[in-house]
Design a protein around this motif. Sequence first.
Motif, PDB file in Angstrom:
ATOM      1  N   LYS A   1       0.807  -0.872   0.203  1.00 36.72           N
ATOM      2  CA  LYS A   1      -0.144   0.499   0.176  1.00 36.72           C
ATOM      3  C   LYS A   1       0.847   1.032   0.158  1.00 36.72           C
TER       4      LYS A   1
ATOM      5  N   GLY B   1       2.515   1.344  -3.103  1.00 34.65           N
ATOM      6  CA  GLY B   1       1.749   2.374  -4.146  1.00 34.65           C
ATOM      7  C   GLY B   1       1.426   3.545  -4.179  1.00 34.65           C
TER       8      GLY B   1
ATOM      9  N   THR C   1      -4.199   4.616   8.380  1.00 34.06           N
ATOM     10  CA  THR C   1      -4.235   6.351   8.145  1.00 34.06           C
ATOM     11  C   THR C   1      -2.828   6.898   8.652  1.00 34.06           C
TER      12      THR C   1
ATOM     13  N   PRO D   1     -13.581   5.148  -7.272  1.00 32.33           N
ATOM     14  CA  PRO D   1     -12.916   4.095  -6.045  1.00 32.33           C
ATOM     15  C   PRO D   1     -12.749   3.222  -5.942  1.00 32.33           C
ATOM     16  N   ARG D   2     -11.272   2.359  -5.520  1.00 32.28           N
ATOM     17  CA  ARG D   2     -11.115   1.051  -5.607  1.00 32.28           C
ATOM     18  C   ARG D   2     -10.780   1.427  -3.725  1.00 32.28           C
ATOM     19  N   ALA D   3     -12.323   0.750  -3.417  1.00 32.44           N
ATOM     20  CA  ALA D   3     -11.877   0.713  -1.706  1.00 32.44           C
ATOM     21  C   ALA D   3     -11.648  -0.278  -1.205  1.00 32.44           C
ATOM     22  N   ASP D   4     -11.213   0.629  -0.068  1.00 31.52           N
ATOM     23  CA  ASP D   4      -9.735  -0.858   0.628  1.00 31.52           C
ATOM     24  C   ASP D   4     -10.672  -1.309   2.280  1.00 31.52           C
TER      25      ASP D   4
ATOM     26  N   VAL E   1      -8.858   1.318   5.672  1.00 34.06           N
ATOM     27  CA  VAL E   1      -9.924   2.662   6.292  1.00 34.06           C
ATOM     28  C   VAL E   1     -11.339   2.304   6.703  1.00 34.06           C
TER      29      VAL E   1
ATOM     30  N   GLU F   1     -16.755   6.532   7.014  1.00 36.64           N
ATOM     31  CA  GLU F   1     -15.983   7.892   7.096  1.00 36.64           C
ATOM     32  C   GLU F   1     -15.997   8.940   5.868  1.00 36.64           C
ATOM     33  N   GLY F   2     -15.335   7.780   5.012  1.00 34.87           N
ATOM     34  CA  GLY F   2     -14.450   7.340   3.613  1.00 34.87           C
ATOM     35  C   GLY F   2     -16.204   7.432   3.040  1.00 34.87           C
TER      36      GLY F   2
ATOM     37  N   LEU G   1     -17.134  11.436   3.680  1.00 33.80           N
ATOM     38  CA  LEU G   1     -16.177  12.317   2.531  1.00 33.80           C
ATOM     39  C   LEU G   1     -16.617  12.377   0.838  1.00 33.80           C
ATOM     40  N   HIS G   2     -17.327  10.545   0.280  1.00 29.78           N
ATOM     41  CA  HIS G   2     -16.857  10.630  -0.698  1.00 29.78           C
ATOM     42  C   HIS G   2     -18.021  12.021  -1.358  1.00 29.78           C
TER      43      HIS G   2
ATOM     44  N   PRO H   1      -9.958   9.406   3.940  1.00 25.69           N
ATOM     45  CA  PRO H   1     -10.425   8.044   3.661  1.00 25.69           C
ATOM     46  C   PRO H   1     -10.022   8.059   2.450  1.00 25.69           C
TER      47      PRO H   1
ATOM     48  N   GLY I   1      -8.416   4.444   1.332  1.00 25.82           N
ATOM     49  CA  GLY I   1      -8.655   3.639   0.459  1.00 25.82           C
ATOM     50  C   GLY I   1      -8.263   3.191  -0.491  1.00 25.82           C
TER      51      GLY I   1
ATOM     52  N   ALA J   1      -3.687   2.373  -5.385  1.00 26.85           N
ATOM     53  CA  ALA J   1      -3.164   1.304  -6.055  1.00 26.85           C
ATOM     54  C   ALA J   1      -2.299   1.013  -5.211  1.00 26.85           C
ATOM     55  N   ASP J   2      -2.198  -1.080  -4.632  1.00 30.51           N
ATOM     56  CA  ASP J   2      -1.031  -0.856  -4.174  1.00 30.51           C
ATOM     57  C   ASP J   2       0.063  -1.247  -5.538  1.00 30.51           C
TER      58      ASP J   2
END
Lengths: 181, 235
Positions: free
Chosen positions: A28, A31, A70, A109-112, A116, A120-121, A124-125, B54, B57, B60-61
């Motif tokens: 991560k 990345g 975070t 979005p590539r949700a993780d 996270v 909250e995400g 924000l979005h 947020p 999240g 990309a890895d």
Amino acid sequence: MRLAAALAAVGRGDQAALRQVYDLTAAKLFGICLRICGERASAEDVLQTVYIKVWERAGQFDATRASPITWLATIARNGAIDWRRSVAGRAARDSLPEQAAFAVADEAPRADQSLVAAEEGEQLHRCLDELEARTRACIRSAFFDGSTYAELAEREKVPLGTMKSWIRRGLMRLKDCLGDG
Amino acid sequence: MDDHLTPDQERDALAAELALGLLEGQARADALRQSLSDPAFAALVAAWEAKLAPLHGEWADAEPGAAVWNAIERRLADAPADKVTAIETRLRRWRAGALLSGAVAAALAFVLITRPVPSPVPTSPQLAVARIESDAAGPLVLARYNQTSGLMQLRIHGFEPGALAPELWVIPEGGAPVSLGQIGHAGEAEMTMPPPHRLLMTEGATLAITMEPVSKTPHPAPSSAAVASGKIITI
């Protein structure tokens, strides 16, 4: 959570725990570094520095203020941005081909979700979605590409002052939408 | 278009800009200086980092090369030796007198002896005092600075040994931080300040310490918030 426990052990000076944190998070954080630095060699140098900072600062990590991932991601992003703003970083970026930053930044979005907090995400979005599309794209590019005001103004072909005003207003609206709590 | 922002909103917008990384050059250096010398501003920056968190999240890895971990391990193993070398190199670079080491007394404050810079002969040397300290029972530094000779003497206490080294900055009022170089985690040090740096050691300037990656040359700007700071006060 394994990461929180490993980070706490790093804070106590446990080197084996740093390896655990690395194994759990290197993909991560790399990345992040790769996206902002734009090339592997520099991104790997920055990544090294990031984990050295983690080693040094883990004792100061406060789980009541941020999740471990975070906290780690913020260190990685700030490290990569420091590199980009340095003389070496500017020279390296200038030699890169123009990248399709906006296209990438606006990908779905590539949700993780495991790392996270989803709630909250979502907020924000939702708040980002309320902004003008152009302002949103610029704020996202600043976050994900480490773009400066000057770079954004050039890409959008508007005066620097205009770009600054768009983003500042966008950020203030974002803050209102998120609430101060 | 920002005309309607109140001073508080202006400050918060600047904090957001720093957190997002939009600034560069002097503007970035100034904002970093503010976050070093003003804990309330640093808290605003942290609050913006939290608001934007947020988005983390969505990265990309990517897999780093195997050499990265090996390099980290090497740096951890080499860190103490590197740090001594870095300090010595820096002191040579400054044409420093000597680096002394030893245990440090517990009670510490930052003491500077200065006099007005332009006059070649001191008529009434001034004593300046500042405590460089953190909120908690963190690091403290004791220093004595003689403007006539340019000699700065440091006593350093309370830094945890680790991969990062304490770096000392002087922050002129309204100016950007200027690195005075990295110092040891504990012990005593002496250095002769180069003339350009002497001009910065004035009443009202802030002295601050950040933890930075070990470097043989002073960093152009701090990469993190100050772990200790205090104002130079002449008395």
